[in-house]
Design a protein around this motif. Structure first.
Motif, PDB file in Angstrom:
ATOM      1  N   GLY A  50       0.823  -1.217   0.000  1.00  0.00           N
ATOM      2  CA  GLY A  50       0.000   0.000   0.000  1.00  0.00           C
ATOM      3  C   GLY A  50       0.852   1.259   0.000  1.00  0.00           C
ATOM      4  N   PRO A  51       0.191   2.403   0.106  1.00  0.00           N
ATOM      5  CA  PRO A  51       0.889   3.682  -0.018  1.00  0.00           C
ATOM      6  C   PRO A  51       1.983   3.895   1.026  1.00  0.00           C
ATOM      7  CG  PRO A  51      -1.490   4.001  -0.076  1.00  0.00           C
ATOM      8  CD  PRO A  51      -1.257   2.582   0.282  1.00  0.00           C
ATOM      9  N   GLU A  54       6.649   1.944   2.329  1.00  0.00           N
ATOM     10  CA  GLU A  54       8.038   2.334   2.602  1.00  0.00           C
ATOM     11  C   GLU A  54       8.351   2.263   4.101  1.00  0.00           C
ATOM     12  OE1 GLU A  54      11.154   5.208   0.455  1.00  0.00           O
ATOM     13  OE2 GLU A  54       9.064   5.762   0.443  1.00  0.00           O
ATOM     14  N   ASP A 214      -3.371  14.439  -0.946  1.00  0.00           N
ATOM     15  CA  ASP A 214      -3.383  14.069  -2.365  1.00  0.00           C
ATOM     16  C   ASP A 214      -4.448  14.782  -3.195  1.00  0.00           C
ATOM     17  OD1 ASP A 214      -1.421  12.409  -1.436  1.00  0.00           O
ATOM     18  OD2 ASP A 214      -2.639  10.589  -1.491  1.00  0.00           O
ATOM     19  N   ALA A 215      -4.718  16.039  -2.855  1.00  0.00           N
ATOM     20  CA  ALA A 215      -5.657  16.808  -3.679  1.00  0.00           C
ATOM     21  C   ALA A 215      -4.943  17.239  -4.953  1.00  0.00           C
ATOM     22  CB  ALA A 215      -6.162  18.017  -2.910  1.00  0.00           C
ATOM     23  N   PRO A 239       4.421  12.394   0.587  1.00  0.00           N
ATOM     24  CA  PRO A 239       5.217  12.970  -0.506  1.00  0.00           C
ATOM     25  C   PRO A 239       4.383  13.690  -1.559  1.00  0.00           C
ATOM     26  CG  PRO A 239       5.996  10.759   0.003  1.00  0.00           C
ATOM     27  CD  PRO A 239       4.767  10.973   0.821  1.00  0.00           C
ATOM     28  N   GLN A 240       3.284  13.061  -1.948  1.00  0.00           N
ATOM     29  CA  GLN A 240       2.467  13.656  -3.003  1.00  0.00           C
ATOM     30  C   GLN A 240       1.848  14.977  -2.550  1.00  0.00           C
ATOM     31  OE1 GLN A 240      -0.158  10.853  -4.896  1.00  0.00           O
ATOM     32  NE2 GLN A 240      -1.531  12.467  -5.609  1.00  0.00           N
ATOM     33  N   ALA A 270      11.209   8.237  -1.254  1.00  0.00           N
ATOM     34  CA  ALA A 270      10.021   8.675  -2.001  1.00  0.00           C
ATOM     35  C   ALA A 270       9.776  10.166  -1.803  1.00  0.00           C
ATOM     36  CB  ALA A 270       8.804   7.880  -1.542  1.00  0.00           C
ATOM     37  N   ALA A 274      10.100  12.945  -4.725  1.00  0.00           N
ATOM     38  CA  ALA A 274       8.908  13.729  -5.095  1.00  0.00           C
ATOM     39  C   ALA A 274       9.155  15.224  -4.948  1.00  0.00           C
ATOM     40  CB  ALA A 274       7.727  13.303  -4.226  1.00  0.00           C
TER      41      ALA A 274
ATOM     42  N   PRO B 117       5.047   1.025  -5.868  1.00  0.00           N
ATOM     43  CA  PRO B 117       4.069   1.766  -5.059  1.00  0.00           C
ATOM     44  C   PRO B 117       4.458   3.226  -4.796  1.00  0.00           C
ATOM     45  CG  PRO B 117       5.440   0.397  -3.656  1.00  0.00           C
ATOM     46  CD  PRO B 117       5.910   0.162  -5.047  1.00  0.00           C
ATOM     47  N   ASP B 118       5.683   3.593  -5.123  1.00  0.00           N
ATOM     48  CA  ASP B 118       6.150   4.946  -4.784  1.00  0.00           C
ATOM     49  C   ASP B 118       5.574   6.018  -5.702  1.00  0.00           C
ATOM     50  OD1 ASP B 118       7.618   3.849  -2.785  1.00  0.00           O
ATOM     51  OD2 ASP B 118       9.469   3.767  -3.937  1.00  0.00           O
ATOM     52  N   THR B 119       5.618   7.245  -5.186  1.00  0.00           N
ATOM     53  CA  THR B 119       5.141   8.351  -6.008  1.00  0.00           C
ATOM     54  C   THR B 119       6.145   8.649  -7.122  1.00  0.00           C
ATOM     55  OG1 THR B 119       6.195   9.884  -4.495  1.00  0.00           O
ATOM     56  CG2 THR B 119       3.861   9.502  -4.165  1.00  0.00           C
ATOM     57  N   SER B 121       6.851  11.689 -10.404  1.00  0.00           N
ATOM     58  CA  SER B 121       6.536  13.092 -10.667  1.00  0.00           C
ATOM     59  C   SER B 121       6.864  13.480 -12.097  1.00  0.00           C
ATOM     60  CB  SER B 121       7.336  13.968  -9.698  1.00  0.00           C
ATOM     61  OG  SER B 121       7.177  15.325 -10.013  1.00  0.00           O
ATOM     62  N   THR B 213       2.954  15.335  -8.415  1.00  0.00           N
ATOM     63  CA  THR B 213       3.408  13.978  -8.111  1.00  0.00           C
ATOM     64  C   THR B 213       2.169  13.102  -7.951  1.00  0.00           C
ATOM     65  OG1 THR B 213       3.394  14.404  -5.764  1.00  0.00           O
ATOM     66  CG2 THR B 213       5.479  14.718  -6.866  1.00  0.00           C
ATOM     67  N   ASP B 215       0.748   8.658  -7.477  1.00  0.00           N
ATOM     68  CA  ASP B 215       1.064   7.232  -7.390  1.00  0.00           C
ATOM     69  C   ASP B 215      -0.091   6.438  -7.994  1.00  0.00           C
ATOM     70  OD1 ASP B 215      -0.934   7.178  -5.490  1.00  0.00           O
ATOM     71  OD2 ASP B 215       0.400   6.964  -3.782  1.00  0.00           O
ATOM     72  N   PHE B 216      -0.125   5.167  -7.704  1.00  0.00           N
ATOM     73  CA  PHE B 216      -1.099   4.286  -8.360  1.00  0.00           C
ATOM     74  C   PHE B 216      -2.544   4.553  -7.944  1.00  0.00           C
ATOM     75  CE2 PHE B 216       0.230   2.355  -4.447  1.00  0.00           C
ATOM     76  CZ  PHE B 216      -0.919   1.796  -3.911  1.00  0.00           C
ATOM     77  N   PHE B 222      -9.633  10.485  -8.121  1.00  0.00           N
ATOM     78  CA  PHE B 222     -10.285  11.604  -8.805  1.00  0.00           C
ATOM     79  C   PHE B 222     -11.520  11.192  -9.601  1.00  0.00           C
ATOM     80  CE2 PHE B 222      -6.195  13.312  -7.749  1.00  0.00           C
ATOM     81  CZ  PHE B 222      -6.549  14.549  -7.268  1.00  0.00           C
TER      82      PHE B 222
END
Lengths: 433, 296
Positions: A50-51, A54, A214-215, A239-240, A270, A274, B117-119, B121, B213, B215-216, B222
């Motif tokens: 999953g996200p 890490e 994550d918007a 990170p995102q 990560a 990013a 799985p990582d972001t 960009s 950036t 990820d999956f 969205f």
């Protein structure tokens, strides 16, 4: 109509069977095995997929390093140690069945590590009820005063970490702070400490905003933050979220972004990748400070730890593991629990749990040891031991917490963590008093 | 007042990205009558495809165009191999929806298996800042806005002013009758998936440019906004989806400016519910089977 009924019937039967299996699992298992044969399993409970995978990767790395050292020294009570990865997925709902299953089906699961903030509230009670001693890396304030007997924590809680953010920012001469936290459990935990510390030092909090993760755009938030003209951003996000926020900040502020103070939770490849991609290497290496548990790179235990981290074949990114202080507490925790087993002559949680504090704090006349091997040798020689690991001297309070000192770290140009400075734990406690 | 205007500007920029995906989604749903939840995972695939093209040194807008073409083809293949056989076998509407949910999850796992799985960009591609009074846009936002408007107008023209567009609407309203009238409904459906796939590709790349950036989880995160925009605008109506996207974007950004940003989505969806209570079939209701199904 009949078809639909059949389908619902099958679904109901499936759910019933699943519940029955889960119930059987929880009733049959979940107790520390104590004496036994075969390897002693260390449950590394964290997000392996999953996200947040890490974090799980870092946790398992610390376990592999500790297991390498312990087994090299001959194991615990003549038995090998083994890392058993338990995937909590970073989601409390998924964590419960996964941990329950692990407790029920894993033989000799006699110690646990990890149990991070996102899932701690659901996983710690399960492990505690199974009478398995655990060293948790969670930052939840709720565990500052826990009564869970098998819970141990050698890292600060999130509010203490939040106060340490402010201590570092103040040391750098900043007085106006914009506080921007993502609405996740870890980031939100820092907020009370930040607010209290800013008040204590007489600083100004220009904005205190919670943002969704994550918007696709934070432009309105950035505009709000910009209006306060902050000197530093106290920012906590994944990170995102961080990269999107900082990128828009730069866009809307003529290319300028104030320095960021955040948590060592973010000192990961990560995050580096990013943020570097949108902010550039110079910003990431000079204008970002990551606050967390202090690990002294000059301590005797650190060199042993470093050797183990680089020596464990399963570890792919040793530099990152070494740079995250909170992860070192997993290595220390396993050594500590293994030595407690040796001293108690038992792998049974209820038996060796009481020895953990004694070995961590030491008793008068105890020999200071910095590794499992040295500790085992001293015990075999009939001596009392005081384990001083990578986290330094650990003094547990009545609630099995030992927050220790704080570090400020940064990134090198290649993305490896580098120590920028140390913030004494006493300084942080004063900000919260 | 300047805060409001500024927030509206940010909302329009965000709305353009949502609209791009929503236009594709509404056409697909409106014409083929399939509520395709895999659309979210396909958005993610598009974003990653764009990412790999950028890694090869391609210009981002060329990458967007190529990704659109690739996703158009992939979309048709997806329909022909998976969804069309289900329809032929009489799988219920809900059954097909569940299959698209499952396919989306599988596709998401495939993305993780390939990309990790990582972001990742696209880097800073927003370009320079352009100001009109208190409205602030980046050049990339203006380009995305322009693409969304042009595609929306083109689709609207196709649907309302061409013979093929009439065939599409007929297929949407009643595929059996349309077939009886000599319309090659299979071809209509193929073209519909081709168009919506291309829009999905463009939206995926635009989304990745906007978030910087990702990820999956990008697409599924969205998709809900895009569905909201499509429903709000009236299923099957490209200009409705465009307006719906703008409403969702503007409401969320204005809410961020004047209240706790953590609740921006709650405000946007509250407006959606309110509008649907007033106009159950959306702002521009159409006579499509899918619109009727949604409106009950």
């Amino acid at each position: 109509m009949r078809r639909r009924g059949t389908a619902f019937g099958m679904l109901a039967a499936g759910v019933a069977v699943s519940l029955a299996v889960a119930a059987c699992g929880s009733s049959n298992g979940g107790k520390s095995s104590g004496s036994g044969s075969g390897p002693i399993n260390v449950g590394v409970i964290g997000p392996m997929t999953g996200p947040a995978a890490e974090i799980g990767n870092l946790m398992s790395g610390a376990c592999y390093a500790a297991v390498l050292d312990v087994n090299k020294a001959g194991g615990v009570l003549g038995r090998k140690l083994n890392c058993d990865l338990v995937d909590d997925t970073g989601d409390p709902a998924d964590a419960v069945p996964n941990v329950t299953r692990a407790l029920a089906t894993t033989s000799n699961l006699d110690m646990a590590v990890g149990l991070e903030s996102n899932t701690a509230a659901t996983t710690i009670p399960l492990v505690n009820n199974a009478h398995i001693p655990m060293v948790s890396t969670n930052g939840l304030v709720a565990y500052d005063k826990t009564k869970d007997a098998y819970f141990w924590r050698m890292t600060p809680s999130d509010d203490q970490n939040g106060a340490a953010f402010v201590a570092w920012a103040q040391r750098k001469g900043y007085k106006r702070y914009a506080v921007v936290f993502q609405n996740n459990i870890g980031a939100q935990g820092n907020e009370p400490g930040v607010v209290a510390a800013v008040k204590k030092i007489g600083g100004t909090m220009t904005t205190n905003i919670t943002i969704p993760g994550d918007a696709s755009s934070y432009s309105s938030v950035v505009a709000k933050v910009l209006a306060g003209k902050p000197q530093a951003l106290i920012l906590a996000g994944d990170p995102q979220t961080s990269a999107t926020f900082l990128s828009e900040y730069r866009q809307l502020n003529g290319g300028k972004v104030p320095p960021v103070v955040t948590s060592t939770d973010s000192i990961t490849p990560a995050y580096f990748s990013a943020v570097k991609k949108v902010m550039g290497t110079a910003y990431v290496t000079h204008d970002m400070a990551f606050i967390g548990s202090f690990v002294s790179p000059t301590s005797p235990a650190f060199s042993i730890y470093k050797k183990a981290v680089y020596g464990a074949s399963q570890i792919k990114d040793p530099a990152t593991i070494l740079g995250v202080g909170v992860i070192a507490s997993i290595y220390d925790g396993i050594n500590l629990m293994a030595l407690a087993m040796d001293e108690a002559h038992s792998a049974s949680g209820p038996v060796y749990n009481s020895k953990i504090e004694k070995i961590a704090s030491g008793v008068p006349g105890a020999v200071v040891v910095n590794s499992y091997a040295a500790g085992l040798a001293a015990l075999k020689a009939g001596k009392q031991i005081h384990y001083e690991g990578v986290d330094g001297s650990v003094t547990f309070n009545a609630y099995h917490n030992s927050p220790g000192n704080f570090s400020a770290s940064g990134f090198t140009a290649s993305g490896n963590p580098v120590l920028l400075g140390m913030i004494p734990g006493t300084e942080v406690q004063q900000l919260l008093s | 007042m300047s805060v409001l205007i500024e927030a509206i500007g940010f909302g329009i920029a965000l709305g353009a990205v949502i609209a791009l995906g929503a236009v594709g989604f509404t056409v697909q749903f409106g014409i083929s009558n399939v509520l395709n939840i895999t659309y979210g995972a396909l958005l993610t695939v598009a974003a990653y495809l764009g990412y790999y093209l950028l890694q090869l040194g391609w210009n981002v807008w060329v990458a967007l165009a190529v990704t659109s073409v690739a996703m158009a083809v992939l979309s048709v293949i997806f329909n022909r191999l998976l969804l069309a056989p289900l329809s032929r076998r009489g799988t219920s509407f809900v059954g097909v929806v569940i299959v698209t949910v499952a396919a989306g999850i599988i596709l998401q796992y495939c993305v993780v298996a390939v990309a990790g799985p990582d972001t990742v960009s696209y880097g800073q591609l927003s370009g320079s800042t352009v100001k009109f009074a208190d409205l602030v846009f980046t050049t990339s936002q203006l380009i995305i806005l322009a693409i969304a408007v042009v595609l929306m107008v083109a689709l609207h023209m196709l649907l309302t002013r061409t013979q093929f567009g009439r065939a599409m609407r007929a297929t949407s309203a009643n595929p059996v009758v349309a077939r009886g009238c000599g319309i090659d409904t299979d071809r209509v459906i193929d073209v519909t998936w081709l168009i919506s796939g291309a829009l999905c590709g463009a939206a995926g790349v635009a989304l990745a440019i906007s978030t910087v950036t990702f990820d999956f989880t990008l697409g599924p995160t969205f998709l809900i906004y895009m569905i909201a925009a499509a429903v709000l605008g009236g299923i099957g109506q490209p200009h409705g989806a465009m307006l719906g996207g703008m409403v969702v974007g503007v409401v969320s950004q204005v809410a961020s400016a004047y209240s706790n940003p953590a609740y921006q989505d709650a405000y946007a969806f509250a407006v959606l519910i309110l509008m649907l209570l007033i106009r159950p079939r959306g702002l521009f209701s159409a006579g499509t089977a899918s619109a009727r199904r949604l409106a009950g």
